[in-house]
Design an enzyme around this catalytic site. Structure first.
Site, short mmCIF file in Angstrom:
data_model
loop_
_atom_site.label_atom_id
_atom_site.label_comp_id
_atom_site.label_asym_id
_atom_site.label_seq_id
_atom_site.Cartn_x
_atom_site.Cartn_y
_atom_site.Cartn_z
N SER A 172 4.59 10.82 -4.85
CA SER A 172 4.47 12.26 -5.05
C SER A 172 3.52 12.90 -4.04
O SER A 172 2.96 13.96 -4.30
CB SER A 172 3.98 12.56 -6.47
OG SER A 172 2.74 11.92 -6.73
N CYS A 187 8.73 8.53 11.41
CA CYS A 187 8.96 9.88 11.93
C CYS A 187 9.12 9.84 13.45
O CYS A 187 9.99 10.51 14.01
CB CYS A 187 7.82 10.81 11.52
SG CYS A 187 6.18 10.34 12.10
N SER A 235 -1.14 16.56 9.04
CA SER A 235 0.16 16.24 8.45
C SER A 235 0.30 14.76 8.16
O SER A 235 1.36 14.31 7.72
CB SER A 235 1.29 16.70 9.38
OG SER A 235 1.29 15.94 10.57
N ALA A 236 -0.75 13.98 8.42
CA ALA A 236 -0.71 12.54 8.16
C ALA A 236 -1.45 12.25 6.86
O ALA A 236 -2.67 12.35 6.79
CB ALA A 236 -1.35 11.78 9.31
N GLY A 237 -0.69 11.94 5.83
CA GLY A 237 -1.29 11.64 4.53
C GLY A 237 -1.79 10.21 4.45
O GLY A 237 -1.73 9.45 5.42
N PRO A 238 -2.29 9.81 3.29
CA PRO A 238 -2.84 8.46 3.12
C PRO A 238 -1.83 7.36 3.42
O PRO A 238 -2.19 6.32 3.99
CB PRO A 238 -3.25 8.43 1.64
CG PRO A 238 -3.45 9.87 1.27
CD PRO A 238 -2.46 10.64 2.08
N THR A 292 0.71 7.43 5.59
CA THR A 292 0.86 7.30 7.03
C THR A 292 -0.33 6.58 7.64
O THR A 292 -0.19 5.67 8.47
CB THR A 292 1.01 8.70 7.67
OG1 THR A 292 2.18 9.32 7.15
CG2 THR A 292 1.12 8.60 9.19
N ALA A 332 -2.36 4.51 6.28
CA ALA A 332 -2.45 3.10 5.87
C ALA A 332 -1.40 2.23 6.54
O ALA A 332 -1.47 1.00 6.45
CB ALA A 332 -2.29 3.01 4.35
#
Length: 313
Positions: A12, A132, A163-166, A168, A170
């Protein structure tokens, strides 16, 4: 007759939430069945609930306990490479015919780039959407390789740090390894290399990608035409995908490429891209997120259409 299949999204975070919004707005053969997370306070789960989507914050274990699971035929996994391996095994043990579309770099299923080989894997139980950077650049490598033998291809994907979440962050190592392998197996290069840059600039910069190929010498016009056709095909599902400037060429004589061995000569092609996001969830600079979710939905729509046709036959 059923005209759409129900899908669940595991994860999510940024990618999963953006994908959910795309399905709700544009899904034809794919409809939302459930949103799955592990953080009960996540914005993605809250947003899903507000939009009328069934949710659980208990991961895949919670998903299989939902009444809605009986109707789920497709699952998008937007978690992490390590988690996906366990998710695939867990779900397949409980519903053997379920289809998984993997948005992590786990790559336990075949690589899938919709405009390159998407139709080849519509019956696969698990497909991998590479990364991506791979979705943005491998079409260009393939565009060159369909008119000339590509000895080497190198891509540099630059995305906004915002725009790089956790997930990405990790999976940086898996990102480069998976993308490099897909450049070879799907893009057609004999040798591939991938680099990702998380750009901390403020205000955030749009996704930019650079593709270099070293191929056998051919007419430059043939490569330009092939690249233009490929870019147009990607724009059919990622409207913000475009060439930043004209394709550039250099004649190379006797270059040594690390890991390849002998010095090589040929035609160097340089392609400069940018990807503007549709801003469904994050701002337009997050083209990296947009191309990944757009490619996943494109693949799922074709897969669902095939499954529905088979069921109706």
């Amino acid at each position: 007759m059923t005209y759409a299949l129900k899908a669940a999204i595991i994860g999510s975070g940024n990618i999963g939430t953006d994908l959910m919004i795309k399905i709700l707005r544009h899904g034809r053969h794919v409809k939302m069945g459930a949103m799955v997370g592990i953080d009960p306070a996540s914005d993605g789960l809250a947003r899903a609930a507000r939009m009328g989507v069934v949710t659980t914050h208990e991961g895949v274990e919670g998903l299989v306990r939902l009444d809605a699971f009986a109707d789920i035929d497709l699952v998008f996994d937007a978690t992490s490479a390590g988690a996906h391996v366990g998710n695939d095994a867990f779900l397949r043990a409980r519903k053997p015919g379920i289809r998984l579309i993997d948005l992590t770099p786990a790559a336990i299923g075949p690589y899938c780039i919709p405009v390159v080989n998407g139709d080849a894997h519509l019956d696969a139980p698990n497909v991998n959407m590479v990364t991506c950077g791979g979705q943005a650049t491998i079409p260009m490598v393939a565009a060159v390789s369909r008119v000339a033998r590509v000895h080497y291809a190198e891509i540099v994907a630059s995305i906004s740090s915002r725009s790089a979440g956790p997930g990405t962050r990790a999976n940086i190592d898996e990102f480069t390894e998976t993308t490099a392998r897909a450049i070879e197996s799907t893009g057609g290069a004999a040798r591939g290399k991938a680099i990702i840059v998380l750009n901390p600039a403020e205000p955030p910069l749009i996704m930019r990608d650079t593709v270099y190929t070293l191929s056998e010498p051919v007419a430059e016009e043939a490569i330009v035409e092939s690249i233009a056709r490929m870019a147009e095909a990607v724009r059919a599902y990622v409207p913000g995908y475009r060439l930043k400037q004209a394709v550039q060429f250099d004649r190379i004589d006797g270059i040594r490429i690390p890991g390849v061995g002998n010095r090589m000569s040929g035609l160097k092609t340089s392609v400069f891209l940018e990807v503007e996001g549709a801003a469904h969830y994050l701002p337009a600079y997050a083209g990296n997120l947009d191309i990944m979710t757009s490619a996943a939905l494109r693949t799922a729509e074709k897969m669902a259409e095939r499954m529905l046709q088979a069921a109706a036959a």
